[in-house]
Scaffold this motif. Structure first.
Motif, PDB file in Angstrom:
ATOM      1  N   LEU A  32      -2.960  -1.311   7.030  1.00  0.00           N
ATOM      2  CA  LEU A  32      -2.010  -0.342   7.533  1.00  0.00           C
ATOM      3  C   LEU A  32      -0.884   0.039   6.441  1.00  0.00           C
ATOM      4  CD1 LEU A  32      -1.066   1.709   9.560  1.00  0.00           C
ATOM      5  CD2 LEU A  32       0.248  -0.199  10.517  1.00  0.00           C
ATOM      6  N   LEU A  33      -0.553  -1.039   5.782  1.00  0.00           N
ATOM      7  CA  LEU A  33       0.606  -0.739   4.640  1.00  0.00           C
ATOM      8  C   LEU A  33      -0.055  -0.008   3.641  1.00  0.00           C
ATOM      9  CD1 LEU A  33       2.754  -3.951   4.656  1.00  0.00           C
ATOM     10  CD2 LEU A  33       3.406  -1.637   5.398  1.00  0.00           C
ATOM     11  N   GLY A  34      -1.272  -0.694   3.210  1.00  0.00           N
ATOM     12  CA  GLY A  34      -1.816  -0.041   1.810  1.00  0.00           C
ATOM     13  C   GLY A  34      -2.091   1.546   2.235  1.00  0.00           C
ATOM     14  N   THR A  35      -2.831   1.684   3.321  1.00  0.00           N
ATOM     15  CA  THR A  35      -3.012   3.057   3.850  1.00  0.00           C
ATOM     16  C   THR A  35      -2.053   4.018   3.889  1.00  0.00           C
ATOM     17  OG1 THR A  35      -4.975   2.474   5.097  1.00  0.00           O
ATOM     18  CG2 THR A  35      -4.515   4.669   5.494  1.00  0.00           C
ATOM     19  N   PHE A  40       0.919   8.415   1.021  1.00  0.00           N
ATOM     20  CA  PHE A  40       2.030   8.865   0.567  1.00  0.00           C
ATOM     21  C   PHE A  40       1.897   9.313  -0.852  1.00  0.00           C
ATOM     22  CE2 PHE A  40       6.560   8.019  -1.254  1.00  0.00           C
ATOM     23  CZ  PHE A  40       7.186   8.894  -0.397  1.00  0.00           C
ATOM     24  N   ASN A  41       1.296   8.406  -1.781  1.00  0.00           N
ATOM     25  CA  ASN A  41       1.385   8.736  -3.255  1.00  0.00           C
ATOM     26  C   ASN A  41       0.440   9.939  -3.326  1.00  0.00           C
ATOM     27  OD1 ASN A  41       2.661   6.738  -4.413  1.00  0.00           O
ATOM     28  ND2 ASN A  41       0.919   5.157  -4.536  1.00  0.00           N
ATOM     29  N   GLN A  42      -0.537  10.020  -2.482  1.00  0.00           N
ATOM     30  CA  GLN A  42      -1.525  11.305  -2.259  1.00  0.00           C
ATOM     31  C   GLN A  42      -0.527  12.835  -2.200  1.00  0.00           C
ATOM     32  OE1 GLN A  42      -4.729  11.303   0.682  1.00  0.00           O
ATOM     33  NE2 GLN A  42      -5.474  13.353  -0.274  1.00  0.00           N
ATOM     34  N   ARG A  89       8.200   7.081  -5.404  1.00  0.00           N
ATOM     35  CA  ARG A  89       7.268   5.958  -5.587  1.00  0.00           C
ATOM     36  C   ARG A  89       8.182   4.626  -5.550  1.00  0.00           C
ATOM     37  NH1 ARG A  89       4.533   9.625  -9.278  1.00  0.00           N
ATOM     38  NH2 ARG A  89       2.384  10.308  -8.138  1.00  0.00           N
ATOM     39  N   GLU A  90       9.099   4.250  -6.522  1.00  0.00           N
ATOM     40  CA  GLU A  90       9.916   3.232  -6.415  1.00  0.00           C
ATOM     41  C   GLU A  90      10.404   2.806  -4.959  1.00  0.00           C
ATOM     42  OE1 GLU A  90      12.683   3.521  -9.432  1.00  0.00           O
ATOM     43  OE2 GLU A  90      11.150   3.504 -11.175  1.00  0.00           O
ATOM     44  N   ALA A  91      11.062   3.878  -4.257  1.00  0.00           N
ATOM     45  CA  ALA A  91      11.731   3.784  -3.084  1.00  0.00           C
ATOM     46  C   ALA A  91      10.522   3.194  -2.002  1.00  0.00           C
ATOM     47  CB  ALA A  91      12.207   4.920  -2.666  1.00  0.00           C
ATOM     48  N   ALA A  92       9.213   4.024  -2.254  1.00  0.00           N
ATOM     49  CA  ALA A  92       8.276   3.724  -1.364  1.00  0.00           C
ATOM     50  C   ALA A  92       7.577   2.405  -1.586  1.00  0.00           C
ATOM     51  CB  ALA A  92       6.978   4.669  -1.355  1.00  0.00           C
ATOM     52  N   ALA A  93       7.628   2.079  -2.712  1.00  0.00           N
ATOM     53  CA  ALA A  93       6.987   0.610  -3.167  1.00  0.00           C
ATOM     54  C   ALA A  93       8.153  -0.581  -2.548  1.00  0.00           C
ATOM     55  CB  ALA A  93       6.782   0.462  -4.605  1.00  0.00           C
ATOM     56  N   THR A  94       9.432  -0.372  -2.660  1.00  0.00           N
ATOM     57  CA  THR A  94      10.183  -1.121  -2.149  1.00  0.00           C
ATOM     58  C   THR A  94      10.425  -1.093  -0.629  1.00  0.00           C
ATOM     59  OG1 THR A  94      11.940  -0.766  -4.254  1.00  0.00           O
ATOM     60  CG2 THR A  94      13.032  -1.783  -2.142  1.00  0.00           C
ATOM     61  N   SER A  95      10.255  -0.023  -0.027  1.00  0.00           N
ATOM     62  CA  SER A  95      10.340  -0.018   1.233  1.00  0.00           C
ATOM     63  C   SER A  95       9.077  -0.498   1.970  1.00  0.00           C
ATOM     64  CB  SER A  95      10.765   1.366   2.070  1.00  0.00           C
ATOM     65  OG  SER A  95      12.082   1.895   1.307  1.00  0.00           O
ATOM     66  N   GLY A 100       8.158  -4.024   3.734  1.00  0.00           N
ATOM     67  CA  GLY A 100       7.189  -4.151   4.877  1.00  0.00           C
ATOM     68  C   GLY A 100       6.341  -5.377   4.606  1.00  0.00           C
ATOM     69  N   SER A 101       6.184  -5.890   3.701  1.00  0.00           N
ATOM     70  CA  SER A 101       5.276  -7.269   3.592  1.00  0.00           C
ATOM     71  C   SER A 101       6.371  -8.287   4.320  1.00  0.00           C
ATOM     72  CB  SER A 101       5.150  -7.417   2.084  1.00  0.00           C
ATOM     73  OG  SER A 101       4.137  -6.596   1.593  1.00  0.00           O
TER      74      SER A 101
END
Length: 408
Positions: A32-35, A40-42, A89-95, A100-101
């Motif tokens: 789910l996190l990966g999807t 989001f990147n798309q 993207r950085e904020a998404a990667a962090t969040s 999320g992990s």
């Protein structure tokens, strides 16, 4: 202690179900996190995103003030958009990925704990079935725990069906064991009467004045065969009795029992040219004194009967072990017994070399009765072959009250 011994010997079904629950939850969370991150990147990479102009209010101290309504150059706009995408993207990667992990790990641990509780509730009926089966298997008497049933309450599911099938099997086994014991007891009682009548008729014929020598010898042979049959029936009755569960236990000292048996067997040993030795230390236990006497009597009698040495001996030893058990050990000289033959001697009607000859010295039930009586008292019997010939039979029983307890 090795590292392997420190590890559990097996993983329980409850632990495996918990690992499955937790693993599936974590895999689903990672997917789910990966999807979510990929979608989001798309969305960020779509080419039809419109640029937004931002109108800023200049500071009063600033001089000269630029025209905020003027559109940004195309190059600066693209650079600004790429910078915004990078920050997003950085904020998404962090969040999504980092935080999320962490959240997924915490929720996964909670899900595993919840799965452990759910698995315990689901497997509780199976534990009840297992505990009942373990109690039945640990019953001291053969078939003694078959009267117990699994009182499982719950929905009519697969586990309930398993418990009902197990109860049906126990009921059939219980009836089978009871029928077998009743048959042996009734048949033995019924056979005693004709044997007694036959022995009386043979003795009456032998005591006539006009009886010939051949008839007298024939009568003696018939009396020997009759005596062996009576001994066989007595052994069968005792074996059927010894397999029943004890309803009453009393304190008994194996040293006193062994001393009485040795004194009674003195005349038989003297006629056979066998020397009796004893070393009788205190060995208190609880049980049926007559059945415990039969243990020592059978072992001593076997040691005398099957002793073929010219200077043969039988030694009786009683002792108390340090692990909460008492022992009676009977060793004797005699023919060399192959080690692979020793376990079969505890089976009914098994004799070393004699097989099932009608003129054999015994009925072949002595050691079977010993093992059965020991199991009924919560103990066990073992035998080892001596290198010079003969056997060493050891009967181990749970220890009971000491001498002070016996006197009280």
């Amino acid at each position: 202690m090795t590292a392997r011994k420190l590890l559990p010997s097996r993983i329980t079904l409850r632990a495996r179900l918990t690992l499955i629950y937790g693993g599936l939850f974590l895999v689903a969370g990672v997917v789910l996190l990966g999807t979510t991150y990929a979608l989001f990147n798309q969305q960020l990479g779509r080419p039809n995103l419109q640029l937004m102009t931002v109108k800023a209010t200049p500071s009063p101290a600033a001089s000269p003030a630029p025209d905020v309504d003027a559109p940004l150059p195309e190059t600066d706009a693209m650079r600004w958009m790429q910078d915004q995408q990078r920050q997003l993207r950085e904020a998404a990667a962090t969040s999504l990925l980092t935080q999320g992990s962490i959240a997924l790990g915490l929720v996964g641990a909670a899900a595993a704990a919840f799965g452990w509780l759910v698995a315990g509730r689901v497997l509780a009926p199976l534990h009840q079935v297992t505990e009942t089966a373990r109690r039945i298997a640990a019953a001291p008497a053969a078939g003694g725990g078959l009267h117990e049933r699994i009182a499982l309450r719950g929905p009519d599911d697969e586990v309930k069906e398993l418990a009902d099938s197990f109860n049906t099997m126990l009921e059939r086994l219980d009836r089978s064991f009871d029928g077998q014991r009743r048959f042996v007891a009734n048949a033995s009682h019924e056979l005693r009467t004709p044997l007694t009548v036959g022995r009386a008729l043979v003795e009456l014929a032998m005591n006539r004045r006009t009886v010939s020598e051949d008839t007298r010898q024939l009568g003696e042979s018939l009396l020997q065969i009759n005596a062996r049959h009576e001994q066989l029936i007595t052994g069968l009755l005792l074996l059927a009795t010894s397999e029943k569960e004890l309803t009453e236990r009393r304190p008994v000292d194996l040293a006193d029992v062994a001393a009485y048996v040795v004194a009674q067997a003195g005349s038989l040993a003297s006629r056979a040219g066998i020397t009796l030795h004893d070393k009788l230390d205190e060995a208190p236990t609880t049980g049926d004194a007559l059945l415990l006497e039969r243990i020592v009597h059978n072992l001593v009698e076997n040691g005398i009967r099957y002793n073929t040495q010219p200077d043969g001996w039988v030694r009786v030893v009683t002792r108390t072990r340090d692990d909460g058990h008492v022992e009676v050990e009977v060793s004797n000289t005699g023919p060399v017994v192959p080690p692979y033959e020793v376990p079969a001697l505890f089976e009914p009607f098994r004799r070393l070399g004699d097989h099932r000859q009608i003129t054999a010295k015994g009925a072949g039930l002595g050691l079977s009765i010993v093992r059965s009586v020991a199991a009924t008292h919560g103990g066990w019997a073992t035998a080892t072959a001596r290198e010079d010939g003969g056997l060493v039979v050891t009967v181990t029983l749970p220890a009971g009250p000491d001498d002070d307890g016996l006197r009280r």
